[in-house]
Design a protein around this motif. Structure first.
Motif, PDB file in Angstrom:
ATOM      1  N   SER A  19     -12.166   7.132   1.916  1.00  0.00           N
ATOM      2  CA  SER A  19     -12.077   5.995   2.835  1.00  0.00           C
ATOM      3  C   SER A  19     -11.655   6.491   4.207  1.00  0.00           C
ATOM      4  O   SER A  19     -10.593   7.092   4.359  1.00  0.00           O
ATOM      5  CB  SER A  19     -11.060   4.977   2.319  1.00  0.00           C
ATOM      6  N   CYS A  39      -0.725   5.885   8.838  1.00  0.00           N
ATOM      7  CA  CYS A  39      -1.968   5.422   8.235  1.00  0.00           C
ATOM      8  C   CYS A  39      -1.655   4.971   6.813  1.00  0.00           C
ATOM      9  O   CYS A  39      -0.842   5.603   6.126  1.00  0.00           O
ATOM     10  CB  CYS A  39      -2.994   6.557   8.223  1.00  0.00           C
ATOM     11  N   TRP A  40      -2.276   3.871   6.376  1.00  0.00           N
ATOM     12  CA  TRP A  40      -2.036   3.395   5.021  1.00  0.00           C
ATOM     13  C   TRP A  40      -3.311   2.848   4.403  1.00  0.00           C
ATOM     14  O   TRP A  40      -4.242   2.461   5.106  1.00  0.00           O
ATOM     15  CB  TRP A  40      -0.934   2.344   4.979  1.00  0.00           C
ATOM     16  N   ILE A  41      -3.329   2.839   3.082  1.00  0.00           N
ATOM     17  CA  ILE A  41      -4.419   2.256   2.318  1.00  0.00           C
ATOM     18  C   ILE A  41      -3.801   1.396   1.230  1.00  0.00           C
ATOM     19  O   ILE A  41      -2.757   1.733   0.668  1.00  0.00           O
ATOM     20  CB  ILE A  41      -5.333   3.347   1.731  1.00  0.00           C
ATOM     21  N   GLY A  51       0.781  -1.214   0.000  1.00  0.00           N
ATOM     22  CA  GLY A  51       0.000   0.000   0.000  1.00  0.00           C
ATOM     23  C   GLY A  51       0.818   1.272   0.000  1.00  0.00           C
ATOM     24  O   GLY A  51       2.045   1.268  -0.143  1.00  0.00           O
ATOM     25  N   HIS A  85      -7.755  -0.309   4.779  1.00  0.00           N
ATOM     26  CA  HIS A  85      -7.307   1.014   5.209  1.00  0.00           C
ATOM     27  C   HIS A  85      -7.075   0.920   6.706  1.00  0.00           C
ATOM     28  O   HIS A  85      -8.001   0.628   7.467  1.00  0.00           O
ATOM     29  CB  HIS A  85      -8.384   2.057   4.876  1.00  0.00           C
ATOM     30  N   ARG A  86      -5.824   1.171   7.144  1.00  0.00           N
ATOM     31  CA  ARG A  86      -5.469   0.941   8.549  1.00  0.00           C
ATOM     32  C   ARG A  86      -4.600   2.069   9.078  1.00  0.00           C
ATOM     33  O   ARG A  86      -3.952   2.796   8.322  1.00  0.00           O
ATOM     34  CB  ARG A  86      -4.753  -0.407   8.699  1.00  0.00           C
ATOM     35  N   HIS A 131      -9.747   5.855  -2.798  1.00  0.00           N
ATOM     36  CA  HIS A 131      -9.359   4.765  -3.677  1.00  0.00           C
ATOM     37  C   HIS A 131     -10.260   4.743  -4.900  1.00  0.00           C
ATOM     38  O   HIS A 131     -11.392   5.243  -4.874  1.00  0.00           O
ATOM     39  CB  HIS A 131      -9.479   3.427  -2.943  1.00  0.00           C
ATOM     40  N   LEU A 177      -4.687   4.563  -5.711  1.00  0.00           N
ATOM     41  CA  LEU A 177      -4.736   5.097  -4.356  1.00  0.00           C
ATOM     42  C   LEU A 177      -4.447   6.588  -4.381  1.00  0.00           C
ATOM     43  O   LEU A 177      -3.652   7.076  -5.201  1.00  0.00           O
ATOM     44  CB  LEU A 177      -3.710   4.380  -3.471  1.00  0.00           C
ATOM     45  N   ASP A 218      -8.306  -0.883  11.994  1.00  0.00           N
ATOM     46  CA  ASP A 218      -8.986  -0.516  10.762  1.00  0.00           C
ATOM     47  C   ASP A 218      -9.380   0.951  10.783  1.00  0.00           C
ATOM     48  O   ASP A 218      -9.956   1.444  11.756  1.00  0.00           O
ATOM     49  CB  ASP A 218     -10.240  -1.375  10.575  1.00  0.00           C
ATOM     50  N   PHE A 234      -7.667   9.981   2.689  1.00  0.00           N
ATOM     51  CA  PHE A 234      -7.371   8.827   1.853  1.00  0.00           C
ATOM     52  C   PHE A 234      -8.584   8.487   0.991  1.00  0.00           C
ATOM     53  O   PHE A 234      -9.732   8.598   1.441  1.00  0.00           O
ATOM     54  CB  PHE A 234      -7.016   7.617   2.717  1.00  0.00           C
ATOM     55  N   SER A 272     -13.250  -2.710   5.012  1.00  0.00           N
ATOM     56  CA  SER A 272     -12.670  -3.525   3.963  1.00  0.00           C
ATOM     57  C   SER A 272     -13.717  -3.848   2.904  1.00  0.00           C
ATOM     58  O   SER A 272     -14.901  -3.990   3.203  1.00  0.00           O
ATOM     59  CB  SER A 272     -12.124  -4.829   4.558  1.00  0.00           C
TER      60      SER A 272
END
Length: 506
Positions: free
Chosen positions: A459, A394-396, A385, A410-411, A450, A436, A422, A448, A426
């Motif tokens: 998201s 934070c990432w997606i 990601g 997405h966390r 997508h 992304l 989360d 974020f 999801s």
């Protein structure tokens, strides 16, 4: 007359130092635990800069930097040109003073040479005195390692820059200067018959720039504050470089601490003030935001690269790993796009501890960051990601589930948390592909989103980026898989492909 606007480098180029060679200016900066280290920037007008390489391919000791050391490594380097070579000295707070040198800015650079071993030795700066033929070095101290701070120590140095010739002497003790604290980052110069030390004090967020002068290198020194915030919005303006142009204009580059954006770089006019002979920086000692450009040849607008198509699977100079890289983390190939291996790691749920994360600086202005991702693995739990990485992150991205399907996930993780949570719901990603996006807003607030083929959708909530201890937040690309057993660590479980990485103004 055209003007420029500060900051001239609007991202985390921490602790800048600059040298002029002929008509060219070269800048380096702290790189801490990221690899390659010691970035090298070039300009001909002091306003527009491009990234031309790095002077340090790997951090040493190798084994210590096999895992992330975000606030260690390369602190506050100094760059000089002497005897037809470029020299960079820096302090590693846990190991001592190192140097590398090269015949040209693009190398080849020598391997790091340990000039003086010791804990807490930071911010070194050499001087080859053309008047006497002597060589000197000054450095500061990190209290966290040595129990000492607020002092500058001077040494005689071997002319070849290989060793120090004495035990050193405290040449400035700021504990004896009322109101001064956290004196560090010295830059040593010879000017008008004086030894000059330009050094910051007062802390990165609230401090000021000081100047010290003496007729003798070992002192005594007198001091003066030459740049401070006053009634401007530029907090803590200090720690930087004095440079003189071919037409004898004087300029000073320094940083400003901006939270998650790190330490951005400002350019200030400078002059030597008449019969007193002291430097005056900015507008009577206050930083300027807009000012006429230096009287230097015109140069097309330029900035360090950010976008990347990853031709042949190779990533650009703007990317750095969070630890010394290993073979196979990224694969070269005949097409375009970055192929990152899903490396098995015991720290799969904490990106801050993962070494195979590829990063670049978070832009200091509101921006839109985008990248295409395809996950190519059959391994349950493997994921890849786009992240905003700091003390919190934070990432997606995409993850292969235990049901065999690829999911968009997405966390995020809080500063004190050891695992992710989360940040958004999801959902299936049937083709294992996604575009992304991160939109950044003032205050390093990140939204974020997508695109799974039907247009972008937001998201989760807005994420406020956070810095590390000394480092601004980073943009990051990663691919990994959980390690089932200790002997699995480092093995590959498929790969992820990243294409069309773009950053544009918002």
């Amino acid at each position: 007359m055209t003007t420029y606007t500060n900051p001239v480098l609007n991202a985390d180029w921490s602790d800048p130092d600059v040298v002029r060679v002929g008509d060219d200016f070269y800048l380096t900066a702290s790189s801490f635990g990221r690899v390659p280290g010691l970035p090298l920037l070039h300009s001909r007008n002091l306003v527009d800069w491009t990234l031309v390489g790095h002077a340090l391919e790997r951090l040493e000791p190798e084994e210590e930097f096999a895992r992330p050391r975000h606030d260690r490594g390369v602190w506050a380097p100094s760059v000089r040109h002497h005897d037809d070579r470029f020299w960079i000295f820096w302090g590693d707070p846990d190991h001592g003073v190192f140097q590398v040198n090269a015949p040209g800015i693009r190398g080849p650079w020598t391997r790091p040479h340990l000039v003086k071993a010791g804990r807490g030795l930071i911010d070194p700066c050499p001087l080859w005195d053309e008047e006497t033929g002597e060589a000197y070095l000054v450095h500061a101290w990190a209290r966290s390692r040595s129990g000492v701070k607020n002092r500058l120590t001077g040494h005689r140095m071997h002319p070849e820059g290989t060793a120090l010739l004495d035990e050193g002497k405290v040449i400035v003790d700021a504990d004896r200067i009322p109101g001064w604290f956290t004196l560090e980052g010295p830059k040593l110069h010879r000017h008008d018959g004086w030894f000059w030390i330009l050094a910051p004090a007062g802390g990165v967020g609230t401090g000021w720039q000081g100047a010290f002068r003496s007729r003798d290198f070992f002192g005594p020194y007198e001091e003066r504050i030459v740049l401070e915030q006053k009634d401007t919005e530029v907090n803590g303006p200090h720690q930087g470089a004095w440079v003189r142009t071919p037409s004898d204009e004087d300029w000073f580059l320094h940083f400003q601490q901006r939270g998650a954006y790190g330490r951005v770089v400002h350019l200030q006019p400078m002059r030597w003030d008449g019969p007193d002979g002291w430097p005056v920086i900015g507008d009577a000692g206050a930083p300027v935001l807009v000012h006429p450009r230096p009287a230097l040849p015109a140069q097309p607008p330029a900035a360090p690269a950010t976008d990347d198509d990853f031709p042949g699977g190779r990533y650009g100079r703007q990317w750095q790993w969070t630890a010394n890289p290993r073979a196979g983390w990224a694969t070269e190939h005949s097409g375009d796009g970055l192929r990152l291996a899903c490396v098995r790691t015991p720290d799969a749920h904490d990106l801050r501890r993962v070494p195979h994360v590829l990063t670049q600086r978070l832009p200091g202005a509101p921006s839109i960051v985008e990248v295409d991702l395809a996950l190519r693995t059959e391994e349950p739990g493997a994921r890849a990601g786009l992240a905003v990485l700091g003390d919190a992150y934070c990432w997606i991205g995409l993850q292969r589930g235990t049901d065999g399907r690829v999911h968009l996930v997405h966390r995020f993780a809080e500063p004190v948390a050891e695992a992710e949570r989360d940040a958004g719901q999801s959902r299936p990603a049937p083709e294992g592909r996604v575009r992304l996006r991160i939109e950044t807003a003032p205050g390093a607030r990140c939204r974020f989103s997508h695109d799974l083929g039907g247009g972008f959708e937001p998201s989760g909530p807005v994420f406020a980026a956070t810095p590390w201890r000394w480092v601004g937040a980073l943009l990051a690309l990663f691919a990994l898989a959980p390690a089932g057993h200790a002997h699995d660590v480092g093995e590959h479980a498929g790969a992820a492909a990243f294409t069309r990485f773009r950053i544009r103004p918002r």
